[in-house]
Design an enzyme around this catalytic site. Structure first.
Site, short mmCIF file in Angstrom:
data_model
loop_
_atom_site.label_atom_id
_atom_site.label_comp_id
_atom_site.label_asym_id
_atom_site.label_seq_id
_atom_site.Cartn_x
_atom_site.Cartn_y
_atom_site.Cartn_z
N ASN A 225 0.83 -1.19 0.00
CA ASN A 225 0.00 0.00 0.00
C ASN A 225 0.88 1.26 0.00
O ASN A 225 1.10 1.87 -1.05
CB ASN A 225 -0.94 -0.05 1.22
CG ASN A 225 -1.96 1.06 1.22
OD1 ASN A 225 -1.82 2.04 0.52
ND2 ASN A 225 -3.00 0.90 2.01
N ASP A 226 1.46 1.60 1.15
CA ASP A 226 2.24 2.84 1.24
C ASP A 226 3.34 2.92 0.18
O ASP A 226 3.61 4.00 -0.37
CB ASP A 226 2.92 2.95 2.61
CG ASP A 226 1.92 3.05 3.73
OD1 ASP A 226 0.77 3.41 3.45
OD2 ASP A 226 2.30 2.76 4.88
#
Ligand code: NAP
Length: 457
Positions: A382-383
């Site tokens: 994600n990040d």
């Protein structure tokens, strides 16, 4: 074993440790690095056990049994628990250094030179504080103590005052080694400081902190080498100390954070700020549709992240990429340096699943390939894929180098929900026109993809 043979064994062990570090830094040679490191350790321990200074093996045998009883279950901890396992081993290493320092102090008080006493003070201070700090880090990662940053007014002032008091007393003791009553006070202050140091740091920052504690434990061991006049300890401790520090710096850089921010920034609190991207603005696809897109692609870049580790999906991912490879799709893996929760997390998981090393691309190489890639298949990351890091100055991850998956022709993201990742922020990637969300557990979804691609058309 005479002194010359012992020193030669130590020299060979030191050489083995240096080679181990060198080989461990590349995936292709990492296994060799582990073996040579273990051989070095065997030489170091074997040499010490045969050292002419040993008069009785009774206590050594007791310690051996105790160490084995603790060490064997620790070695069996699962891959996802490696950060806390590492924290525990630092705690024990640091405690050992501190206890050796304590014993040496009381045994040799009168004969200690100023230099030796100085090294001993460093050893004991770092040893005790690393012991409790590492236990706290273990507790936070294992969720035995609250993982959120625990803060109170004047926290940094209190912490620094305790550390300063311990250091001032230690300097006084170096000048007056006979003041034995000061020693337990210094030890106690260091133990308390270790606990207080970790309180304000969120559980999610623990891997970086552990790497820093690794460096402290190494420095304590190097100081112990000066106290015991043991060159191998000096070399091994310095290697440990410097590699831990370098690793912490690399991790901070890869997250675009500073040391001060990690140690005093209470980063774990950011989570509350996430405002879920509207589910309606994202497009999702079924395993059947996703399998068809993958099958039609010429090139696929798999981007693994923390979710793949949690789901233990790496073996299924390998099956999927094998299938695609057989169908003529060029499949590679893009590895972000801080994907997952510990350095090298993705490399270890993919190696465990026997993914060939030459399929793994480091961030910069992957980024130059991504614009020419048909499909970026993000699995539980994600990040490390969030484009906000490139342009949104208000984002907590602004400036963090990311994998530019949004530049691939199509993006498919496997995750269970719209929930944020570690940094607690939304990912605009999910609402882009070229993105398809594949909602589900990573292992379950990849298993469905494998099924779709294995069934005859
Ligand atoms: P991430 O940003 O934490 O995101 C992981 C995603 O995985 C989550 O959004 C989650 O979404 C999904 N997920 C969780 N369980 C899943 C499952 N069973 N199946 C499918 N998906 C699942 O992870 P990342 O992209 O790997 O980035 C790592 C982060 O950790 C970075 O912010 C980095 O700075 C930080 N960090 C890394 C290290 C290190 O050394 N590697 C150390 C400290 C901090 P759902 O809940 O919707 O499924």
């Amino acid at each position: 074993m005479n002194q010359t043979a012992l020193q030669l064994a130590y020299l060979a062990a030191a050489g083995a440790f240096i080679l181990a570090l060198k080989w461990l830094s590349a995936v292709a040679t990492a296994r060799r690095g582990v073996v040579v490191g273990a051989v070095g350790m065997a030489l170091a321990i074997g040499g010490t056990l045969l050292s002419p200074e040993i008069v009785s093996y009774r206590w050594i045998a007791a310690a051996f049994v105790l160490g084995t009883v603790i060490g064997v279950p620790m070695a069996m901890m699962p891959m996802t628990a490696v950060p806390q396992r590492t924290a525990l081993s630092h705690a024990f290493g640091a405690l050992a250094a501190a206890l050796v320092g304590t014993a040496e102090y009381y045994l040799r008080t009168v004969s200690l030179s100023r230099f030796t006493m100085g090294a001993l003070a460093i050893e004991v201070l770092l040893g005790f504080l690393t012991f409790t700090a590492s236990l706290m880090a273990f507790g936070k990662l294992q969720e035995l103590v609250p993982t959120r940053p625990m803060t109170y007014p004047f926290q940094n002032v209190v912490n620094l005052a305790i550390l300063a008091a311990a250091v001032i007393l230690a300097v006084y003791l170096v000048l007056h080694p006979g003041q034995t009553e000061l020693f337990p006070v210094i030890a106690l202050l260091a133990l308390v400081f270790g606990v207080l140091l970790i309180l304000p740091i969120g559980g999610a920052d623990m891997p970086t902190v552990i790497s820093l504690l690794n460096s402290y434990a190494g420095l304590a061991a190097a100081a112990m080498g000066f106290v015991l006049d043991n060159k191998l300890l000096i070399i091994a401790g310095s290697l440990d100390g410097s590699s831990g520090l370098i690793l912490s710096i690399i991790m901070c850089r890869a997250m675009n954070r500073s040391f001060t921010n990690v140690l005093f920034g209470a980063f774990g609190q950011v989570h509350a700020q996430a405002t879920a991207v509207q589910q309606s603005t994202v497009r999702s696809a079924t395993p059947e549709e996703a399998a068809a897109i993958l099958d039609a692609a010429t090139s696929v870049m798999v981007v693994p992240g923390y979710g793949m580790a949690v789901a233990q999906a790496q073996h299924k991912v390998r099956e999927l990429t094998d299938l695609l490879g057989k169908r003529g799709v060029n499949v590679r893996f893009a590895i972000h340096p801080v994907a997952g929760r510990m350095p090298g997390h993705m490399n270890v998981l993919l190696a465990e699943a026997d993914v060939p090393y030459d399929k793994l691309l480091e961030m910069d190489d992957a980024n130059s390939e991504l614009p020419q890639t048909d499909v970026a298949l993000v699995i539980g990351a994600n990040d490390v894929t969030n484009p906000a890091a490139r342009h949104d100055k208000s984002s907590p991850i602004y400036g963090m180098p990311i994998l530019d998956v949004d530049r691939a022709r199509t993006v498919m993201v496997i995750k269970r929900s719209m929930n944020p990742g570690f940094a607690g922020i939304d990912n605009e990637l999910y609402s882009m026109d070229k993105t398809l969300m594949l909602f589900g557990d990573a292992k379950a979804f990849v298993t469905s993809l494998v099924k779709e691609l294995s069934s005859p058309a």
